[in-house]
Design a protein around this motif. Sequence first.
Motif, PDB file in Angstrom:
ATOM      1  N   THR A 396     -64.650   0.487 109.958  1.00 57.17           N
ATOM      2  CA  THR A 396     -65.721   1.297 110.543  1.00 57.17           C
ATOM      3  C   THR A 396     -65.578   1.413 112.050  1.00 57.17           C
ATOM      4  N   GLY A 397     -65.002   0.379 112.683  1.00 56.34           N
ATOM      5  CA  GLY A 397     -64.829   0.424 114.136  1.00 56.34           C
ATOM      6  C   GLY A 397     -63.761   1.396 114.570  1.00 56.34           C
ATOM      7  N   ILE A 398     -62.636   1.419 113.857  1.00 59.77           N
ATOM      8  CA  ILE A 398     -61.549   2.314 114.249  1.00 59.77           C
ATOM      9  C   ILE A 398     -61.933   3.771 113.982  1.00 59.77           C
ATOM     10  N   ASP A 399     -62.793   3.974 113.005  1.00 58.33           N
ATOM     11  CA  ASP A 399     -63.274   5.324 112.739  1.00 58.33           C
ATOM     12  C   ASP A 399     -64.151   5.821 113.881  1.00 58.33           C
ATOM     13  N   ALA A 400     -64.889   4.899 114.516  1.00 61.26           N
ATOM     14  CA  ALA A 400     -65.780   5.286 115.613  1.00 61.26           C
ATOM     15  C   ALA A 400     -65.082   5.267 116.968  1.00 61.26           C
ATOM     16  N   ALA A 401     -64.196   4.277 117.177  1.00 59.02           N
ATOM     17  CA  ALA A 401     -63.571   4.113 118.492  1.00 59.02           C
ATOM     18  C   ALA A 401     -62.260   4.867 118.635  1.00 59.02           C
ATOM     19  N   GLY A 402     -61.606   5.203 117.534  1.00 61.83           N
ATOM     20  CA  GLY A 402     -60.326   5.886 117.607  1.00 61.83           C
ATOM     21  C   GLY A 402     -59.164   4.927 117.430  1.00 61.83           C
ATOM     22  N   SER A 403     -58.032   5.479 117.017  1.00 57.98           N
ATOM     23  CA  SER A 403     -56.869   4.646 116.715  1.00 57.98           C
ATOM     24  C   SER A 403     -56.237   4.033 117.947  1.00 57.98           C
ATOM     25  N   ASP A 404     -56.502   4.574 119.127  1.00 55.31           N
ATOM     26  CA  ASP A 404     -55.904   4.052 120.357  1.00 55.31           C
ATOM     27  C   ASP A 404     -56.733   2.946 120.995  1.00 55.31           C
ATOM     28  N   ALA A 405     -57.873   2.621 120.413  1.00 54.94           N
ATOM     29  CA  ALA A 405     -58.758   1.616 121.005  1.00 54.94           C
ATOM     30  C   ALA A 405     -58.199   0.221 120.787  1.00 54.94           C
ATOM     31  N   SER A 406     -58.610  -0.700 121.657  1.00 53.65           N
ATOM     32  CA  SER A 406     -58.227  -2.096 121.512  1.00 53.65           C
ATOM     33  C   SER A 406     -59.037  -2.736 120.392  1.00 53.65           C
ATOM     34  N   LEU A 407     -58.591  -3.928 119.960  1.00 54.46           N
ATOM     35  CA  LEU A 407     -59.293  -4.621 118.886  1.00 54.46           C
ATOM     36  C   LEU A 407     -60.735  -4.919 119.277  1.00 54.46           C
ATOM     37  N   GLY A 412     -66.344  -3.732 118.577  1.00 53.12           N
ATOM     38  CA  GLY A 412     -67.570  -3.388 119.291  1.00 53.12           C
ATOM     39  C   GLY A 412     -68.241  -2.137 118.755  1.00 53.12           C
ATOM     40  N   GLU A 413     -67.447  -1.200 118.240  1.00 56.77           N
ATOM     41  CA  GLU A 413     -67.998   0.048 117.713  1.00 56.77           C
ATOM     42  C   GLU A 413     -68.249  -0.011 116.208  1.00 56.77           C
ATOM     43  N   ALA A 414     -67.975  -1.136 115.588  1.00 55.93           N
ATOM     44  CA  ALA A 414     -68.053  -1.231 114.128  1.00 55.93           C
ATOM     45  C   ALA A 414     -69.494  -1.196 113.633  1.00 55.93           C
ATOM     46  N   ASP A 415     -69.654  -0.799 112.387  1.00 53.47           N
ATOM     47  CA  ASP A 415     -70.951  -0.813 111.707  1.00 53.47           C
ATOM     48  C   ASP A 415     -71.071  -2.151 110.982  1.00 53.47           C
ATOM     49  N   SER A 416     -71.725  -3.096 111.621  1.00 49.14           N
ATOM     50  CA  SER A 416     -71.768  -4.463 111.091  1.00 49.14           C
ATOM     51  C   SER A 416     -72.557  -4.536 109.790  1.00 49.14           C
ATOM     52  N   TYR A 417     -73.636  -3.775 109.676  1.00 43.80           N
ATOM     53  CA  TYR A 417     -74.459  -3.850 108.468  1.00 43.80           C
ATOM     54  C   TYR A 417     -73.705  -3.332 107.247  1.00 43.80           C
ATOM     55  N   THR A 418     -72.994  -2.225 107.418  1.00 43.71           N
ATOM     56  CA  THR A 418     -72.185  -1.707 106.315  1.00 43.71           C
ATOM     57  C   THR A 418     -71.112  -2.715 105.917  1.00 43.71           C
ATOM     58  N   SER A 419     -70.481  -3.327 106.913  1.00 41.08           N
ATOM     59  CA  SER A 419     -69.430  -4.302 106.640  1.00 41.08           C
ATOM     60  C   SER A 419     -69.975  -5.508 105.884  1.00 41.08           C
ATOM     61  N   LEU A 420     -71.154  -5.966 106.260  1.00 42.53           N
ATOM     62  CA  LEU A 420     -71.752  -7.114 105.585  1.00 42.53           C
ATOM     63  C   LEU A 420     -72.086  -6.784 104.129  1.00 42.53           C
ATOM     64  N   ILE A 421     -72.587  -5.600 103.888  1.00 46.93           N
ATOM     65  CA  ILE A 421     -72.905  -5.214 102.511  1.00 46.93           C
ATOM     66  C   ILE A 421     -71.631  -5.117 101.682  1.00 46.93           C
ATOM     67  N   TRP A 422     -70.591  -4.497 102.231  1.00 43.84           N
ATOM     68  CA  TRP A 422     -69.314  -4.421 101.520  1.00 43.84           C
ATOM     69  C   TRP A 422     -68.799  -5.820 101.177  1.00 43.84           C
ATOM     70  N   GLY A 423     -68.797  -6.702 102.180  1.00 48.23           N
ATOM     71  CA  GLY A 423     -68.264  -8.049 101.977  1.00 48.23           C
ATOM     72  C   GLY A 423     -69.038  -8.821 100.926  1.00 48.23           C
ATOM     73  N   SER A 424     -70.382  -8.733 100.964  1.00 51.19           N
ATOM     74  CA  SER A 424     -71.182  -9.479  99.993  1.00 51.19           C
ATOM     75  C   SER A 424     -70.971  -8.940  98.577  1.00 51.19           C
ATOM     76  N   LEU A 425     -70.851  -7.628  98.429  1.00 48.92           N
ATOM     77  CA  LEU A 425     -70.604  -7.054  97.106  1.00 48.92           C
ATOM     78  C   LEU A 425     -69.261  -7.506  96.547  1.00 48.92           C
ATOM     79  N   LEU A 426     -68.219  -7.439  97.373  1.00 49.08           N
ATOM     80  CA  LEU A 426     -66.894  -7.845  96.907  1.00 49.08           C
ATOM     81  C   LEU A 426     -66.841  -9.350  96.626  1.00 49.08           C
ATOM     82  N   GLY A 427     -67.579 -10.132  97.417  1.00 51.64           N
ATOM     83  CA  GLY A 427     -67.641 -11.566  97.151  1.00 51.64           C
ATOM     84  C   GLY A 427     -68.276 -11.866  95.807  1.00 51.64           C
ATOM     85  N   VAL A 428     -69.364 -11.165  95.479  1.00 50.66           N
ATOM     86  CA  VAL A 428     -70.024 -11.349  94.189  1.00 50.66           C
ATOM     87  C   VAL A 428     -69.102 -10.942  93.054  1.00 50.66           C
TER      88      VAL A 428
END
Length: 662
Positions: A396-407, A412-428
């Motif tokens: 989600t961060g590279i989609d918002a910041a661009g491929s040339d952005a630093s890690l 910093g630009e990532a969607d943390s809430y979306t990432s947390l939901i994805w991670g919890s679903l895959l963990g379950v």
Amino acid sequence: MFASALRTRLPLVFGLLLLGWLGTSLTPSASAQSVDAPRVVLNDIAFSVTVSDPDQQLTPGAQIQVGSATASLEPDGSTWTAEGLVVEETGAYTVRLVQGGTTISEAATRALPGVVSLLPPLLAIGMALAFKRVIPALFLGIWVGAWMAAGFSLSGLFVGLLESLEIYVVGALADESHVAIILFSLMIGGMVGIISKNGGTYGIVERLVGWANTPRRAQLATGTLGVGMFFDDYANTLVVGNTMRPVTDRLKVSREKLAYIVDSTAAPVACVAFVTTWIGYEVGLVGTAVEGLEGFNQGAYSIFLSSLAYSFYPWLALYFVFVVANSSRDFGPMARAEIRARTTGQVVSAEANLDKAAEEDNDEMRPKDGIPLRAYNAVLPILVLVGSVLAGLYWTGIDAAGSDASLREIIGEADSYTSLIWGSLLGVLTAGALSVGQRLLSLEETVEAWYSGLKSMLFAMIILVLAWALSDITGVLHTAEYLVSVLGTTLPPGVVPAIIFVLAAATAFATGSSWGTMGILMPLVVPLVWAVLQANNMADPSNYHIMYSAVSCVLAGSVWGDHCSPISDTTILSSMASGCDHIDHVRTQLPYAMSVGVVALLVGTLPAGFGFPWWLSLLIGAGLLSGALRLFGTPVDTQGEAAVSPSSDESSQPQEASMPST
């Protein structure tokens, strides 16, 4: 006859319809403007009013009048804003939109004394501490705040009761980020339920006690896991607390100590680590706050990185966790809790108010009889959870910041809430696939285990929603703005960061939200600091350390107040994940958090404001905390490093230690 009457009256009907249409179309433009005024304002505290003008019929010179206060409207597209309005008397006011001497739209507001804005959070905190019942205390605070917003009257008391749920609780649930946190927390609980039922949690316990075979090592292992889960405070709290609880229970470490370690390695490490879900929020706040500062051109991320050196409370809080864990010493209520756990095996106090539903679910969470206890059945889902969250942050961060952005920019630009939901679903899903694939559990048993883990989270989620609602109440009542106004603006530059630290801590303590405190204070204090520097002819790079320290103090002070507050979301989650009575957690952690906070303020923030080297302040602060623990701490392991054997007689273990409740 009917047709004749219709023909006779038809022109009249059409005439009336035409007049109605003309009346609507010729209605003055007043109906096109909508005045959005605060429901509540505070005496002598400036507020703003916005006017929506979709038809763009307002002209320069339009004004807002509230009592004797008048402010001109400034355009911003289809919205106009009037700022700096101040009323001096309490009572009801009419907010008038005036153009060309004519009032074209109105709204209502009510002015209250500034000090009463502190009443709802203070009442909730006092009730929670006095009666050890968080839910009634939170609801009472919300009700009183809603009553204040509705007007101090008998009818307002009833209206406030209804609006407590209708507006504020519903509003807390309607927030997308809040829903994401609730969903993530429930899914984490479900995952823990599965890995407990399939024997994975006990497998971890058996592996960990090979090294963590003493209370000291168990605490150090918990702290290390907490630092390892650096990327998000919510994930840190839930995963570390649930994973380490069976280990610390078996080794007779009190739940209060576990909750302290979990809480004090969650937000502090997420606050200062370079790659976390906090980065985007923090840098975004800093960037907004420094916009328009004449003569200050440093980038937001650079300011954030420069401020980390002055984040004395998070660094010292992390240091103190490991010093306490390694020393086998404690003081205050924590010492009594630890001595109780070591000598009697009772890891929770006799007066503990635990979630009864979670306690009753313990049998459901026991590993199924006869199945092997394999650690990887818990480790793999947790790794998938962590890895998926990190991958989601990158995606989600590279989609918002661009491929040339630093890690760092990508995270910093990532969607943390979306990432947390994805991670919890895959963990379950991973936990379920391992359970069913190895025939440890049937599909039905897996779903039941997931539901058992989810149910144990519901009590904490109720508290969390009420805490959010109370935070919304403090926003409506302008609690933070009042706290800022009390300090005034005529301040010595070197003292400003220390005052900001105390203000942020007080605001976070009263509102129970570190993120909310950051969002409220950062736009206010950064321009204030720059104005103070300019007024003292110090607005140059040699004095930028004051700006860096001020930025860090908003963040660090928010975390400090959050740690001390019984209505804090992370404090609530720490209690829940550790299976600790919430008030017991607050009561035992408070002396530790206060000790670190006072040292951070007096030895770190205050001297640094006058140019004292930050690294030397950290060293001195660390030394003082170590010395204080040595001087005032009580040894709680009466047999020193004597191990509490994991294979000892089960009768000597506390009942809670025999089951990994969530």
